[in-house]
Design an enzyme around this catalytic site. Sequence first.
Site, PDB file in Angstrom:
ATOM      1  N   ASP A   1      29.915 -11.275  56.110  1.00  0.00           N
ATOM      2  CA  ASP A   1      29.681 -11.355  54.869  1.00  0.00           C
ATOM      3  C   ASP A   1      28.396 -12.159  54.222  1.00  0.00           C
ATOM      4  O   ASP A   1      27.688 -11.354  53.404  1.00  0.00           O
ATOM      5  CB  ASP A   1      31.020 -11.976  54.252  1.00  0.00           C
TER       6      ASP A   1
ATOM      7  N   SER B   1      33.798 -12.531  48.590  1.00  0.00           N
ATOM      8  CA  SER B   1      33.529 -13.068  47.551  1.00  0.00           C
ATOM      9  C   SER B   1      32.908 -14.519  47.890  1.00  0.00           C
ATOM     10  O   SER B   1      31.866 -15.166  47.627  1.00  0.00           O
ATOM     11  CB  SER B   1      34.470 -12.953  46.646  1.00  0.00           C
ATOM     12  N   SER B   2      33.814 -15.212  48.686  1.00  0.00           N
ATOM     13  CA  SER B   2      33.639 -16.804  49.219  1.00  0.00           C
ATOM     14  C   SER B   2      32.079 -16.921  49.778  1.00  0.00           C
ATOM     15  O   SER B   2      31.316 -17.775  49.348  1.00  0.00           O
ATOM     16  CB  SER B   2      34.554 -17.279  49.791  1.00  0.00           C
TER      17      SER B   2
ATOM     18  N   GLU C   1      29.817 -22.524  55.662  1.00  0.00           N
ATOM     19  CA  GLU C   1      31.266 -22.120  55.573  1.00  0.00           C
ATOM     20  C   GLU C   1      31.981 -22.297  56.718  1.00  0.00           C
ATOM     21  O   GLU C   1      33.262 -22.931  56.628  1.00  0.00           O
ATOM     22  CB  GLU C   1      31.430 -20.666  55.132  1.00  0.00           C
TER      23      GLU C   1
ATOM     24  N   GLY D   1      39.970 -14.141  47.489  1.00  0.00           N
ATOM     25  CA  GLY D   1      40.814 -13.350  48.425  1.00  0.00           C
ATOM     26  C   GLY D   1      40.676 -11.918  47.853  1.00  0.00           C
ATOM     27  O   GLY D   1      41.795 -11.124  48.299  1.00  0.00           O
ATOM     28  N   SER D   2      39.836 -11.520  47.630  1.00  0.00           N
ATOM     29  CA  SER D   2      39.587  -9.909  47.194  1.00  0.00           C
ATOM     30  C   SER D   2      39.479  -9.200  48.565  1.00  0.00           C
ATOM     31  O   SER D   2      39.569  -7.846  48.271  1.00  0.00           O
ATOM     32  CB  SER D   2      38.194  -9.744  46.275  1.00  0.00           C
ATOM     33  N   GLY D   3      38.999  -9.602  49.537  1.00  0.00           N
ATOM     34  CA  GLY D   3      38.394  -8.795  50.717  1.00  0.00           C
ATOM     35  C   GLY D   3      37.226  -8.152  50.470  1.00  0.00           C
ATOM     36  O   GLY D   3      36.893  -7.347  51.248  1.00  0.00           O
ATOM     37  N   LEU D   4      36.475  -8.687  49.422  1.00  0.00           N
ATOM     38  CA  LEU D   4      35.004  -8.007  49.494  1.00  0.00           C
ATOM     39  C   LEU D   4      34.186  -9.114  49.707  1.00  0.00           C
ATOM     40  O   LEU D   4      32.849  -9.099  49.466  1.00  0.00           O
ATOM     41  CB  LEU D   4      34.844  -7.889  47.958  1.00  0.00           C
TER      42      LEU D   4
END
Length: 344
Positions: free
Chosen positions: A160, A115-116, A148, A110-113
């Site tokens: 991403d 990550s998932s 995903e 949930g970082s907005g970077l």
Amino acid sequence: MIYRSKAPLRLGLAGGGSDVSPYSDIFGGAILNATIDQYAYCTIEETFTDTITICASDLGEEKLYTSGYKLPIDGQLDLHKGVYNRIMQDFGIKKPLSFKITTYCDAPPGSGLGSSSTLVVAILRAFTEWLNLPLGDYDMAHLAYQIERLDLGLNGGKQDQYAATFGGFNFIEFHENDRVIVNPLRIKRWIVDELEASIVLYYTGVSRSSSMIIEEQQRNTQSGLLISVEATHKIKQNSLVMKEALLKGDIVRFAKELGTEWENKKKMATGITNDHIDEIYNAAIAAGACSGKVSGAGGGGFMFFTVNPVDRFSLITALNKFDGKVLNFHFSENGCYGWKINEK
């Protein structure tokens, strides 16, 4: 033998949301992003125990399964299991594998970077090292997206997976039928240094799920909600303008357009900003920031701000009054890669 991989996280500089279906399928999307020196990591250790151990060490989670052709998708470490299931399905593996997989990420979920998605790419890369899977960069990014978004049913865009796979500064185009074109940008070193000096990256301390925000964006596009669709058109166009400013080293213009990007992004869905984010943003502007935005879908995670480098520490001082933290970073040139370690 031990197999390792790492994949870089990314900052979404412009165009975020235009990579989300159905918008990208109907109108086409365009994203400007760049990877940073924050990573997702994966290690696979082959075992001969007829078991599969999955360990997400940063989350404090570990699960043990009997080796099989398909692992249960049940809300526990599904990213790891989704990758395994798809590999067993697509690549003709003759018998169930036996191994321990360990992952961790420099940024929280949930970082907005991204990550998932970056973690999925890292896991895929480690399996590719182990099993010599015939996956080029486009293949890997697309497969990570399918795992995903389709196999696991997790809402999100397409940027991403491609950012994590390719690395560096990229202008990425998204078309119908999942067609994606990655345009690597050759940014001069002094421009990268000036951009790093001019950006402050700040973690709000709030981890959020992007799913509800993205669902609203998708509904707004499907229903033709004019304010949301027009805002997405504008941020897509903004990605072109910011790309040009970046290539020319016009950081002042880049910063100005980032502010325009944020104003339009907030119109795409109601959950993108909130009182806490607005308070941080206003304090940053008052302390000398030129502009800023949330990285990713919004609602929390990381924000970043542009600032004249001479005012950098005034901005950091203002941000430190909140509960989050400033993260020092550098842009990363390399995408995901893997390597092998011989055990002795």
